[in-house]
Design an enzyme around this catalytic site. Structure first.
Site, mmCIF file in Angstrom:
data_model
loop_
_atom_site.group_PDB
_atom_site.id
_atom_site.type_symbol
_atom_site.label_atom_id
_atom_site.label_comp_id
_atom_site.label_asym_id
_atom_site.label_seq_id
_atom_site.Cartn_x
_atom_site.Cartn_y
_atom_site.Cartn_z
ATOM 1 C CE LYS A 76 -4.445 -1.561 1.546
ATOM 2 N NZ LYS A 76 -5.641 -1.320 2.328
ATOM 3 C CE LYS A 96 -6.280 -7.405 -1.533
ATOM 4 N NZ LYS A 96 -6.869 -7.389 -0.225
ATOM 5 C CE LYS A 103 -13.430 -2.527 1.010
ATOM 6 N NZ LYS A 103 -12.378 -2.784 1.997
HETATM 7 N N1 AQP Z 1 -9.916 -10.373 -3.290
HETATM 8 C C1 AQP Z 1 -10.270 -10.877 -2.122
HETATM 9 N N2 AQP Z 1 -10.540 -12.189 -1.975
HETATM 10 C C2 AQP Z 1 -10.927 -12.704 -0.777
HETATM 11 N N3 AQP Z 1 -11.059 -11.956 0.332
HETATM 12 C C3 AQP Z 1 -10.804 -10.638 0.231
HETATM 13 N N4 AQP Z 1 -10.845 -9.626 1.117
HETATM 14 C C4 AQP Z 1 -10.495 -8.463 0.516
HETATM 15 N N5 AQP Z 1 -10.210 -8.688 -0.773
HETATM 16 C C5 AQP Z 1 -10.395 -10.031 -0.981
HETATM 17 C C6 AQP Z 1 -11.233 -9.797 2.511
HETATM 18 O O1 AQP Z 1 -12.212 -8.831 2.802
HETATM 19 C C7 AQP Z 1 -12.044 -8.409 4.147
HETATM 20 C C8 AQP Z 1 -12.038 -6.905 4.167
HETATM 21 O O2 AQP Z 1 -10.794 -6.382 4.054
HETATM 22 P P1 AQP Z 1 -10.500 -4.831 4.201
HETATM 23 O O3 AQP Z 1 -11.691 -4.021 4.264
HETATM 24 O O4 AQP Z 1 -9.481 -4.689 5.264
HETATM 25 O O5 AQP Z 1 -9.940 -4.466 2.860
HETATM 26 P P2 AQP Z 1 -8.818 -5.037 2.025
HETATM 27 O O6 AQP Z 1 -8.417 -6.432 2.367
HETATM 28 O O7 AQP Z 1 -7.753 -4.037 2.036
HETATM 29 O O8 AQP Z 1 -9.725 -5.076 0.757
HETATM 30 P P3 AQP Z 1 -9.388 -4.508 -0.593
HETATM 31 O O9 AQP Z 1 -10.557 -4.625 -1.440
HETATM 32 O O10 AQP Z 1 -8.124 -5.122 -1.062
HETATM 33 O O11 AQP Z 1 -9.183 -2.975 -0.286
HETATM 34 P P4 AQP Z 1 -8.016 -2.059 -0.771
HETATM 35 O O12 AQP Z 1 -8.130 -2.015 -2.238
HETATM 36 O O13 AQP Z 1 -8.330 -0.765 -0.092
HETATM 37 O O14 AQP Z 1 -6.752 -2.693 -0.279
HETATM 38 C C9 AQP Z 1 -10.794 -9.082 4.684
HETATM 39 O O15 AQP Z 1 -11.160 -10.202 5.445
HETATM 40 C C10 AQP Z 1 -10.074 -9.496 3.446
HETATM 41 O O16 AQP Z 1 -9.286 -10.645 3.652
#
Ligand code: AQP
Length: 342
Positions: free
Chosen positions: A118, A201, A204
């Site tokens: 990040k 992956k 968001k």
């Molecule tokens: N691609 C994914 N596959 C399976 N699980 C996923 N999670 C996120 N992306 C995937 C799971 O969703 C939960 C929320 O996580 P978070 O809100 O902390 O966000 P994150 O993991 O940072 O999600 P993003 O979409 O990847 O956000 P950005 O783009 O901001 O980094 C967790 O349980 C995570 O494992």
């Protein structure tokens, strides 16, 4: 107190940073609902303090928090049976995070791959909060003595760090106060990949909306995104082993399996040998069947912001009732003076 003495309790969280997607649903929300159905005590948090480790427009944060709460409820989380709340309403998270900032070591934090991903090349310009994020996450879990944390594969390293923090606190103070929480990572879609690149992956923050299926997408958008999902020209192999070197094909099969509650082997027995021109429409139909009711219910719930806010406030009160005595006991163990209790 032995570790076995901890009552099973589930905690997990999702950042209200917009674009709630299929990966969040299959990797997190769907599992959260399953844990609730098993009858374990479940707490689920909209982690707004985590979200602001990167810039959030205030109005967007408010909307995304309510939308996430709507997503939780539409995915089957019942506010009467699970405690649903947003993190900033329960100050114990931040208070315990400070304690854990003093337990965790710089070297541990520097090994976290999510920070590296990040912060990118510009780590000097990243917020201190982004660096300390895993200590706050440990506090989120341990403020409730939670024993199990359903998450996607990407969060495994952070849960391991939470265990290290709990173990070091227990060791340093000679207590068995914090449990060592277990990640719960199981099933076919613990890591849903981007529809545009099977090696990244689904996320968001991906600038391409075509890379993910949002929980707010309507049936047409879902079908279009699956139709246009990147694949290779070969038909599906006849066995799961044939997916090993084909990340995009593997991703679509994993998504199908998770949505249909089937194993990958069962999907291959049914769909092995099919061309994507046949498999993709089947997947699109299944995705619409499973997701359209969720997006419809989210839309309905978003029509009443006051009702959502009341659910979060009620959840925060119930969460605080668990976390406050655990924080007080933590301070006592550390020798911090508190007001006499009657
Ligand atoms: N691609 C994914 N596959 C399976 N699980 C996923 N999670 C996120 N992306 C995937 C799971 O969703 C939960 C929320 O996580 P978070 O809100 O902390 O966000 P994150 O993991 O940072 O999600 P993003 O979409 O990847 O956000 P950005 O783009 O901001 O980094 C967790 O349980 C995570 O494992």
């Amino acid at each position: 107190m032995a570790e076995a003495a901890f009552t099973p309790r589930v905690f997990s969280g999702i950042q209200p940073s917009g674009n709630l997607h299929l990966g969040n649903y299959l990797g997190a929300l769907k599992r959260f609902a399953e844990a609730q159905e098993r009858g374990t005590e479940t707490l689920y948090c909209m982690v707004d303090l985590h979200a602001v480790t990167v810039w959030q427009e205030p109005a967007d944060l408010t909307r995304a928090t309510r939308e996430l709460a709507a997503g939780f409820i539409a995915s089957g989380l019942d506010p009467a049976r699970s405690i649903l709340f947003n993190q900033s309403q329960v100050a114990e998270h931040s208070q315990l995070a400070w304690v854990f900032n003093c337990v965790a070591r710089m070297g541990w934090m520097q090994r976290m791959t999510q920070f590296k991903d990040k912060a990118g090349k510009n780590a000097q310009n990243a917020s201190l909060g982004l660096f300390a994020y895993p200590a706050l996450m440990a506090a989120d879990i341990l403020a409730y003595h939670a024993t199990h944390v359903p998450v996607g594969e990407d969060q495994k390293q952070h849960i391991e760090l939470s265990r290290d923090i709990a173990a070091k606190f227990n060791h340093d103070y000679g207590v068995e106060f914090f449990p060592l929480p277990e990640p719960v990572i199981e099933g076919a879609a613990t890591r849903v990949m981007s529809l545009r690149d099977g090696t990244k992956k689904m996320s968001k923050s991906d600038p391409s909306d075509m890379s993910r299926i949002n929980l707010t997408d309507d049936a047409d958008a879902i079908a279009k995104k699956i139709r246009k999902a990147r694949t290779d020209p070969e038909p599906l192999p006849s066995e799961a082993a044939g997916l090993a070197e084909r990340p995009e094909a593997r991703n679509l099969v994993n998504i199908y399996a998770a949505l249909a509650d089937m194993s990958v082997e069962q999907v291959m027995a049914e769909a092995g040998g099919q061309a994507f021109s046949v498999f993709k429409p089947r997947l699109a139909d299944l995705a619409v069947e499973r997701l359209a009711p969720i997006s419809g219910e989210m839309k309905r719930l978003m029509g009443d912001a006051a009702a959502i806010d009341a659910i979060l406030a009620d959840g925060a009160g119930r969460a605080r009732a668990i976390a406050a005595p655990i924080l007080r006991r933590t301070y006592d163990i550390m020798g911090m003076v508190g007001a006499p209790r009657s």
